[in-house]
Design an enzyme around this catalytic site. Structure first.
Site, short mmCIF file in Angstrom:
data_model
loop_
_atom_site.label_atom_id
_atom_site.label_comp_id
_atom_site.label_asym_id
_atom_site.label_seq_id
_atom_site.Cartn_x
_atom_site.Cartn_y
_atom_site.Cartn_z
N PRO A 187 13.86 -8.95 -7.45
CA PRO A 187 14.12 -7.21 -6.93
C PRO A 187 14.02 -6.75 -7.91
O PRO A 187 13.72 -7.51 -9.10
CB PRO A 187 15.72 -7.46 -6.34
CG PRO A 187 16.48 -8.30 -6.79
CD PRO A 187 15.92 -9.82 -7.66
N GLU A 264 0.15 -9.96 -1.69
CA GLU A 264 -0.11 -8.83 -0.14
C GLU A 264 0.20 -7.41 -1.10
O GLU A 264 1.11 -7.34 -1.84
CB GLU A 264 1.51 -8.52 0.54
CG GLU A 264 0.89 -7.55 1.61
CD GLU A 264 2.13 -6.20 1.19
OE1 GLU A 264 1.20 -5.24 1.34
OE2 GLU A 264 2.74 -6.16 1.41
N CYS A 298 2.08 0.61 0.66
CA CYS A 298 0.96 -0.03 0.44
C CYS A 298 -0.25 0.59 1.14
O CYS A 298 -1.32 0.82 1.48
CB CYS A 298 1.25 -1.55 -0.24
SG CYS A 298 2.05 -2.59 1.29
N GLU A 411 -5.11 3.64 -5.88
CA GLU A 411 -3.68 3.93 -5.61
C GLU A 411 -2.94 4.91 -5.81
O GLU A 411 -3.07 5.09 -7.01
CB GLU A 411 -3.11 2.88 -4.67
CG GLU A 411 -2.26 2.48 -4.06
CD GLU A 411 -1.57 1.09 -3.65
OE1 GLU A 411 -1.28 0.96 -2.45
OE2 GLU A 411 -1.38 0.62 -4.93
#
Length: 512
Positions: A187, A264, A298, A411
């Site tokens: 994680p 991804e 995202c 982004e």
């Protein structure tokens, strides 16, 4: 430990702050631990083991040993494990949401919403476990039959981000465990505790020891631990969600061992609003898509292109709605916009806002951290926010945006939104596609012919057609271009990412 938490859990026993390998709750070999911060106040509220590369070999071997028996587990039994896991997560939904809120900063209602969304994956993949099928066919050569069988690939590693710590795990683990693979999760350093709770509930659901393990680690140890996992010879599959830059590193490392990889990666998602669109509906979808988790998704709308005829009207609708957002700690029931998860996001937001102003942008709302007297203060009184030391940034709207601005090229991952004006459909498509990323695109129009053209012409793995976020367990999720490859969720495709196909050719005895 649970008694010292800054919030109350209905079941204190579900709190875990150790890594888990082969069913054992363990500390790092180094004995070190790292701090976990509450983004809503910037304070340390828990710690977790700082696992390093030296902890990897034992964990992978234990997971590989578990795979030897789990791969032969009846598919219906695997489905039953998943359904029991699903039921236990639902039972502890509110407690897990508290952990997510204090790790990520998102409002409690959003954390609960993430749980509801994420549970679609455990439910869906429980059904998919029994639908892994091979084939039989008659080839061109006489007296032969060709068989294909699907088998689990082996030990899978999941490298996951902090923005949706429950959903990212259940989307990846649901498919892997349904396929018959075992999994090690690494994680994000910001969100280890909610993931550890999932591991505990997986154990209670009946998954055998070693099938689902979690190695927590600090930001400093993340690169070395992740690389050790990716390079281990017994790891056969790696799934990564995160930035394009790091995704390229993961792909490069895994290429050395020819490991199967799903990536991804980042998004620079365009959101197109045409003159004939239902502006109120478009604004409703955009509000949910952009301000959820303070813009840290995202698939969030990163570039909003509005046709000239409705540009000013749409900007005003957004401003009026955005002014009603209430900044605060995620645990406060009044909060509708929480903090960003890391201080790094504050720096990036401030940099993009300054760049937009320098390039002719006009700030019509927000523009800085709340109560910062040196910044732009156009927000509502409700949106002035706390002075708590948390990682807060005002919801910010920028008009007169141009393609030269940073916000058009990278982004954002923060509550900053820019509106770009366009005149024709051809121009909108060209500018929307002018990015190396291709995760998702969105558009709003009532023109049916245009709808089909945009579906064909927009360069993204997922297209929102008069809708915003369309992610769901039954829908394949993934991008094109440098937003990655492979699909998560959806029928057949997601489980196939964790399977190999074996071909058998059989020669018949006699003439048929």
């Amino acid at each position: 430990m649970a008694r010292n938490l800054p919030f109350k859990l209905n079941d204190e026993e579900i709190f875990r702050d150790k890594s888990i390998v082969n069913g054992e709750w363990i500390e790092a070999a180094s004995g070190k631990r790292f701090d976990i911060f509450d983004p809503g106040n910037g304070k340390v509220w828990a710690t977790a083991p700082d696992m390093g590369p030296e902890d990897v070999d034992a964990a992978v071997h234990a997971t590989h040993e578990a795979f030897q028996s789990y791969r032969r587990t009846n598919p219906r039994t695997r489905a039953q494990y998943l359904l029991k896991w699903d039921a236990l997560i639902r039972q502890h939904r509110d407690d897990i949401a508290q952990l997510v809120t204090h790790e990520t900063g998102k409002p409690l209602a959003e954390s609960q919403g993430e749980l509801d969304y994420a549970l679609g994956f455990t439910w869906w993949f429980a059904g998919e476990a029994e639908r892994v099928q091979g084939t039989i066919s008659v080839p061109s050569a006489p007296n032969r039959r060709i068989f294909t069988v699907k088998q689990p690939i082996g030990v899978a590693v999941a490298l996951v981000p902090w923005n949706f710590p429950i959903a990212m795990i259940l989307r990846k683990a649901g498919a892997a465990l349904a396929a018959g693979c075992t999994m090690i999760v690494k994680p994000s350093p910001e969100t280890p505790l909610s993931v550890l709770t999932l591991a505990l509930l997986a154990e209670r659901a009946g998954f055998p020891k070693g099938v689902f393990s979690v190695l927590t680690t600090s930001l400093e140890n993340t690169p070395s631990l992740s690389e050790a996992l990716c390079r281990h010879k017994l790891v056969k599959k790696v799934t990564f969600t995160g930035s394009t830059a790091v995704g390229k590193l993961v792909a490069r490392i895994c290429a050395d061992g020819l490991k199967k990889v799903t990536l991804e990666l980042g998004g620079n998602c365009p959101f197109l609003v045409f003159d004939d669109a239902d502006l109120e509906a478009a604004a409703t979808h955009l509000m949910a898509l952009k301000w959820r988790h303070a813009g840290q998704a995202c698939i969030t709308a990163n570039r909003v292109y509005v046709q000239e005829g409705v540009y000013e009207k749409f900007a005003q609708i957004l401003k009026e709605r955005t002014q009603k957002l209430v900044i605060g700690h995620g645990a406060d029931s009044k909060t509708t916009l929480g903090p960003v998860t890391t201080p790094r996001s504050l720096d990036k937001a401030a940099k993009q806002v300054a760049d937009a102003i320098a390039n002719g942008g006009r700030i019509i709302l927000g523009g800085d951290r709340p109560n910062n007297q040196n910044g732009v203060q156009n927000g509502s009184e409700e949106a002035k926010g706390p002075e708590s030391g948390g990682y807060f940034f005002e919801p910010t709207l920028i008009t007169s945006a141009t393609d030269k601005m940073l916000i058009a090229r990278e982004e954002t991952f923060a509550p900053v939104l820019a509106l770009f004006s366009f005149s024709t459909e051809e121009e909108a498509v060209r500018r929307a596609n002018d990015t190396f990323m291709g995760l998702a695109s969105y558009f709003f129009t009532k023109n049916v012919d245009r709808t089909w053209r945009l579906l064909e012409n927009l360069e993204a793995g997922m297209i929102g057609m008069n809708c915003g976020n369309s992610s769901a367990a039954e829908s394949p999720f993934g991008g094109i271009k440098e937003s990655g490859y492979g699909k998560e969720s959806g029928k057949d495709v997601a489980v196939n990412e964790y399977l190999i196909t074996k071909t058998g050719t059989f020669v018949l005895d006699g003439q048929y």
